[in-house]
Enzyme design. Structure first.
Site, mmCIF file in Angstrom:
data_model
loop_
_atom_site.group_PDB
_atom_site.id
_atom_site.type_symbol
_atom_site.label_atom_id
_atom_site.label_comp_id
_atom_site.label_asym_id
_atom_site.label_seq_id
_atom_site.Cartn_x
_atom_site.Cartn_y
_atom_site.Cartn_z
ATOM 1 C CD GLU A 184 -2.225 2.367 -3.333
ATOM 2 O OE1 GLU A 184 -3.339 2.862 -3.542
ATOM 3 O OE2 GLU A 184 -1.705 2.300 -2.201
ATOM 4 C CG ASP A 227 -1.791 1.197 1.335
ATOM 5 O OD1 ASP A 227 -2.723 1.306 0.526
ATOM 6 O OD2 ASP A 227 -1.548 2.053 2.208
#
Length: 548
Positions: A271, A215
């Protein structure tokens, strides 16, 4: 070192995989508390196997106060009780593997929850303590420290700093939180932070996880001097103080060494929001991440020239490092495809999200069906967000009192937030909870629309014209066609409003975005269409797979 056997022996499975994103709170509720759980996912594994996906990516399932949907992690080595237990997670990974489906775990390295033991220790220890060195605590500016240490903004609105209260009740130092105030940023210059995350990787890889999704991967390290962000007139070209810093790459090289130490392949998925293609590709060098999300394609409007450019740019960015591209139409943060494609502005930008934007769901659904065949025909891997295969729209009439996303709350109600794409799935039945929870359960954590009866998986399974049937057929063909997945692509000359390309073994894809029907090229047969042909021609907003 433990190594749970992975399905088949294809070490390159990830290069052409179809990966299904599971948002656990909204997938399936087994115990009737209104929140999805791991037992619910385990019960629906046959559905996912029939759909034909290669892997599942789970949004965070760890213990969390849920200040940001689980991205505020309190313990990386356990499961939040609302979702189940660690033993259930291990069973889920194992049972999915038995169906040939790998599991990808979400890792959140930029920040932890304010409820994490490290942060509680830091608050209790007070200013200047070693426990605070794992974070970014700083005195404020101004005469009495009443101003944040610098001008960095939170991703969710407002300043990226929160002031503490000292034990005597007086205002104290500030701590950095690039997201919510309940998500303090970690200091990756501290050896404890690096060692902890490396151990977490091993913890989940040892339990059979086939990979991790990282993330906010480009935000993790910070300039230790914490300088102000320059104004828009700055032309020095100085590195950004917290985005895409060069010291990130050694962190991910270390993670790759851990992943590569396992006999069965474990992948790293980043990401990475990065407009600079050359810098984006650095994350995908052979000794770093395996793949990264393609946000340019996700946000691209439904326009032929823009889509062609996005595809070409994506493939060109990946080619120098030999990494496969990824393709995604939506996720847990983005307006659902059928809603977005039914609007005058079919692109996506967080800054333009607003209440009351009109949409034509019939048009959006037709385009979403065509986009499904487009994305599944492109070279590389594909991410499919839960409910996309059901053609679910964004739910835009959730009562204000039910909205929970901090993007909505921190904006003072101006930003609709992301709850509209996180509404629990409809499985069966004619009224809420549509089989998401057992009958007589607590209401789903977000309310479902009253008109979703025709969108349930049960109804769509029996409908040869449904979105679910289209996805099942497309995924079966994708597995059967040797020319699909990773590999070359050749653009074909066609009308500027038509995207036409050929893969190997004679597979051809056409997507008509022009204002009038398009003629089909010479072909041996039709494999699949996103909608019916019109007198042998391809209608507007329709895609077709051909055998040339």
């Amino acid at each position: 070192m433990a190594d749970t056997p992975q399905p088949e022996a294809d070490e390159n499975w990830w290069r052409g995989a179809v990966i299904y994103q599971v948002y656990p709170r909204s997938f399936a509720d087994s115990n009737g508390d209104g929140t999805g759980d791991l037992a619910g996912v385990r019960a629906r594994l046959p559905y996912l196997g029939e759909l034909g996906v290669d892997a599942l990516w789970f949004n965070p399932w760890y213990p969390s106060p849920m200040a940001d949907g689980g991205y505020d992690v309190a313990d990386y080595r356990d499961i939040d009780p609302v979702f189940g237990t660690l033993a259930e997670a291990e069973k889920l990974i194992s049972e999915a593997l038995a169906l040939g489906i790998r599991t990808i775990i979400d890792i959140v390295p930029n920040h932890i929850s304010a409820a994490h033991p490290w942060f509680r220790e830091a608050l209790a220890a007070g200013p200047g303590s070693p426990a605070r060195e794992r974070f970014w605590f700083r005195p404020g500016r101004g005469g009495n420290g009443e101003l944040p240490p610098n001008n960095w903004p939170s991703q969710f609105g407002g300043p990226a700093w929160t002031r503490t209260t000292d034990p005597d009740g007086t205002p104290g130092d500030w701590f950095l939180n690039l997201f919510d105030s309940e998500q303090p940023d970690l200091n990756w210059n501290h050896p404890d932070v690096r060692a902890e995350h490396e151990d977490v990787l091993r913890f989940w890889f040892d339990r059979g996880a086939g990979g991790v999704r990282i993330d906010s991967a480009a935000l993790v390290t910070k300039d230790p001097t914490l300088p102000d962000l320059p104004d828009l007139t700055d032309t020095t070209g100085a590195p950004h103080p917290y985005v895409d810093r060069d010291d990130l790459h050694e962190i991910y090289r270390g993670w790759r060494r851990i992943a590569d130490s396992y006999p069965s392949v474990r992948i790293l998925v980043g990401e990475v929001w990065m407009p600079d293609a050359e810098r984006f590709a650095r994350y995908l060098r052979p000794d770093e991440m395996h793949t990264a999300f393609n946000f340019d394609f996700l946000a691209c409007p439904w326009e032929p020239a823009r889509l062609r450019t996005s595809i070409d740019t994506t493939l060109a960015a990946h080619a120098p490092v030999g990494a496969p591209a990824t393709w995604v139409l939506c996720n847990h943060d983005v307006t659902r495809t059928v809603t977005r494609y039914g609007r005058a502005d079919t692109g996506f930008d967080f800054a333009t999200k607003a209440f009351g934007i009109p949409t034509d769901l019939e048009l959006g659904t037709r385009r979403a069906r065509a986009a499904a065949l487009l994305s599944l025909a492109l070279p590389g891997s594909v991410y499919l967000y839960q409910g996309e295969e059901l053609g679910l729209p964004e739910v835009e009439d959730i009562p204000a009192a039910k909205l929970q996303d901090p993007m909505y709350l921190r904006s003072g109600g101006k930003d609709p937030g992301r709850d509209g794409c996180r509404v629990p799935l409809p499985w069966s039945g004619v009224a809420p909870p549509y089989g998401f929870s057992p009958e007589g359960s607590a209401p789903p954590w977000l309310p479902q629309p009253a008109d979703w009866a025709a969108r349930t998986a049960e109804v769509q399974s029996a409908d040869p014209a449904s979105m679910l049937t289209l996805y099942r057929a497309a995924l079966r063909l994708r597995r059967a066609e040797p020319g699909l997945g990773d590999g070359p692509i050749t653009w074909l000359s066609a009308d500027p409003g038509v995207l036409a390309f050929r893969r190997s073994d004679g597979f051809t894809c056409l997507v008509n975005l022009a204002d009038s029907p398009a003629e089909l090229p010479p072909h041996e047969g039709i494999l699949l269409t996103s909608g019916p042909l019109a007198d042998g021609r391809l209608p507007t907003d329709t895609a077709i797979w051909l055998r040339a």
